[in-house]
Design a protein around this motif. Structure first.
Motif, short mmCIF file in Angstrom:
data_model
loop_
_atom_site.label_atom_id
_atom_site.label_comp_id
_atom_site.label_asym_id
_atom_site.label_seq_id
_atom_site.Cartn_x
_atom_site.Cartn_y
_atom_site.Cartn_z
N ARG A 1 46.38 25.94 27.38
CA ARG A 1 45.58 27.10 27.74
C ARG A 1 46.33 27.99 28.72
O ARG A 1 46.35 29.22 28.60
CB ARG A 1 44.25 26.65 28.35
N LEU B 1 39.09 27.55 32.50
CA LEU B 1 38.14 27.71 31.41
C LEU B 1 37.22 26.51 31.20
O LEU B 1 36.29 26.58 30.40
CB LEU B 1 38.87 27.98 30.10
N TRP C 1 33.75 27.28 32.34
CA TRP C 1 33.18 28.34 31.48
C TRP C 1 32.77 27.78 30.11
O TRP C 1 31.71 28.13 29.59
CB TRP C 1 34.20 29.45 31.31
N ASN C 2 33.59 26.93 29.52
CA ASN C 2 33.21 26.31 28.26
C ASN C 2 31.99 25.41 28.43
O ASN C 2 31.17 25.28 27.52
CB ASN C 2 34.39 25.50 27.71
N ILE D 1 34.86 37.35 28.48
CA ILE D 1 34.69 36.54 29.70
C ILE D 1 34.74 37.44 30.92
O ILE D 1 33.94 37.27 31.86
CB ILE D 1 35.79 35.46 29.75
#
Length: 390
Positions: A157, A211, A214-215, A267
């Protein structure tokens, strides 16, 4: 004969009276019989007369029926003829209409067949386009799956965000205007340092956006799980912002503001919409959260600044070139003036030559008009001039 035969209610009745009564009764009966016979005969006569009248009326009615039958026969023949003609006209009209209908149906079927073929051809073309789009969608799905796998791994990522950031910077800045993974004086290596002109400190860009939390927000089911995921996201991104401020904001070496790159516009928008506290906290830490479009805009602004600086650095060179250009213009002006003088002299010479040729032409005309006397003596013209002979 005077003997009493019977006594009825105290009155004696003799034999003679009885015989008279019997004769009277017989006569009365005979009269009644005659009346009945006459009435029967009269009835028969009346019946015969009535029957005769009915027979005559019947004959009259039969004759009338025969006449009506003859009239009906004639009318039936007329109607048959009319119906025959109407039937022929109807058959002819139906035939014509059926022929026209068959022709129109044939044309309609031909047109329908042609339209069907055209529609099928267009359908085949669209199916081909759909197949191509389906292949593209399949490839895109595989790419999305690969992207999900990339985003699921922390190292990959970070490499994905780094690659997007590097592509934007490389497209907008010259080769010497940035450095990737450059080592700072404190030993830290930011993802990118954008160089500023005139030895100014560089601008740090960090591309490692967390992330995981956020996921987790996206995958949360129910209000409790969503609140827990949002709290974890706040903690993670706040820690990351503090790490950027502590590691990359070095006075005199880097700018007092750094960029945190978010590799997704959606995002970025949701962070500014749902997490205003995080945005305000990043401002207090002097860190700007940027999306790909904002980073591209910032790079373009820096490119304009660098271009202006380079132009100011080359100002003296430009001035020298302008002076040389002015000298060349002065020389060209001087030469043009000289050429203009030559053209003026040449024009005067040409005018003198034209005057001479005009005089020669006039003299030739006068010579052509000369007249001689008998002994060859030349004759004077009207002005008293002597005309030369040939």
């Amino acid at each position: 004969m005077q003997d009493v035969l019977i006594d009825i209610s105290g009155r004696p009745i003799t034999v003679a009276e009885a015989l008279l009564a019997a004769a009277a009764i017989a006569m009365l009966l005979l009269l009644m019989i005659l009346i009945l016979v006459w009435r029967g005969h009269a009835r028969r006569v009346a019946a015969d007369a009535e029957l005769h009248m009915q027979g005559a009326e019947f004959q009259h009615r039969v004759a009338e029926l025969v006449r009506v039958q003859f009239e009906m026969t004639g009318r039936m023949q007329t109607m048959a003829e009319v119906f025959g003609s109407r039937q022929s006209e109807l058959v002819r009209g139906l035939s014509e209409r059926l022929d026209g209908l068959g022709h129109r149906i044939g044309q309609s079927m031909n047109e329908t067949t042609r339209n069907t073929h055209e529609g099928l051809s267009r359908l085949h073309e669209r199916l081909a386009v759909i197949d191509s789009a389906q292949k593209n969608i399949t490839e895109l799905s595989s790419q999305v799956v690969g992207l999900q796998q990339i985003l699921a791994n922390k190292q990959t990522r970070g490499a994905f965000g780094q690659a997007r950031m590097e592509a934007i910077v490389q497209d907008g800045l010259p080769a010497g205007g940035y450095a990737f993974q450059a080592t700072l004086s404190n030993g830290n290596r930011p993802d990118c340092v954008i160089a500023f002109p005139n030895g100014a400190p560089g601008l740090v860009v960090d591309a490692k956006f967390p992330l995981e939390a956020w996921n987790a927000i996206r995958a949360a089911e129910g209000p409790e799980m969503t609140r827990a995921a949002e709290a974890q996201f706040r903690r993670d991104i706040t820690k990351h912002l503090k790490d950027i401020a502590e590691r990359y904001l070095i006075p005199g070496e880097t700018q007092d503001t750094a960029f945190m790159f978010v590799p997704s516009e959606s995002i970025f928008a949701e962070i500014h919409e749902r997490f205003e506290d995080i945005v305000q906290g990043s401002h207090r830490l002097r860190i700007v959260i940027v999306s790909p479009s904002l980073l591209m805009l910032s790079v373009q602004v820096l490119q304009s600044v660098l271009r202006d600086v380079r132009m100011r650095e080359q100002a003296h060179v430009i001035q020298g070139e302008v002076l040389k250009l002015m000298e060349d213009v002065a020389r060209v002006t001087e030469r043009v003036l000289k050429l203009q003088t030559h053209f003026g002299q040449a024009s005067k010479d040409i005018d003198d030559i034209l005057i001479s040729t005009r005089k020669l032409k006039n003299r030739g005309a006068r010579i052509e008009q000369l007249e001689f006397g008998e002994e060859g003596t030349p004759v004077l013209d009207r002005q008293g001039d002597l005309l030369a002979s040939e």
